[in-house]
Design a protein around this motif. Sequence first.
Motif: not given
Length: 354
Positions: A200, A204, A225, A230, A253
Amino acid sequence: MDTHPQNAVDAETRARRQAFYDRIGPHAMAPLWEVLRGLVPPEPRPVAKAHVWRWDLVRDCLMEAGRLLTAEEAERRVLVLENPAYRGQSRATSTLYAGVQLVLPGEVAPAHRHTQSALRFVLESSGGYTAVGGERTTMRPGDFVTTPAWSFHDHGNDTDGPALWMDVLDLPIVSFFEGGFAQHHNDARQSITRPEGDALARYGSGLLPLEGGSPYGKSSPVFNYPYERSREALGRLSRSGDPDAHWGYTLRYANPLDGGWALPTIASWMTHLPAGLSTAPARSTDGLICAVVEGRGTVSAGEQKLSFGPRDIFVVPNWTWRTFRAEEDCFMFFCSDRVVQEKLGLWRDERGRA
Ligand code: GTQ
């Protein structure tokens, strides 16, 4: 009225034709004109049925399975969610497999890998984990976890509560190509070589490594995720603009390396429908699998109307008019084969008015 020319022939002609078909049959030939209309339909004729699997029932059944065999014995202790139109075929929609997996405290679902891509959508877990690429990620409710094709993965649970999640795999798609390969790892648990959060942080955070591509080929290198992120993003959207008539507030996503979908064969997104919202009718060539995170509501699919609540899983068949109504604030995870259809130039949708 059927005005097709072939239906105007007399009994004698029909018999002569049938005799001909019977003679060519043993030579592995058949007349196209008898099947053409079915092979090239004017529009899709969905086979799958709309269906909802209620969380309480699914959970009870899994806990019972948990008393019958261990995760290690089963390799994967999963109840397959079979579409009523595809019993015995391990399919939730025409192209995707879905199941719910249980890992009890202290158990390990041993490491293996396969050419099928998988996703996990976490339904209940106080800290079960999936390991991929030498990293373990803790699975929390609402997290979307990917298992890239051909990556070794094992699941475990070192907490004192059960861990349950929905698995979706592209099994029917890979079977269609007869392209499946699988291997067991030598060790039940792969060795851990990276700290949790490594993927991540690298991929990410809106930042990317200066050099190099994905360690996982066509799949996103982000393999968890987290729901926290989110939900936060979707919550912000709903404070800053009107919802889409068909999809409320929705974000998909993405693979941060190319902006595409997170997996090469399964498209996934999360939708927030504020309480009281009814969506306008829409249909698309992809059938939808939905796992509800929060909220209650109803989904209409063709003639069927289903109610849903937290952790229920439902399916909306391909090319079937659908609407959603949120009785409460709903957060819903969706996935489909849309990414494959887009690559093949097949994906279409139609959007009606409210
Ligand atoms: O966790 O690897 O539901 O290989 C079906 C096949 C889960 C898994 C499933 C699998 C897995």
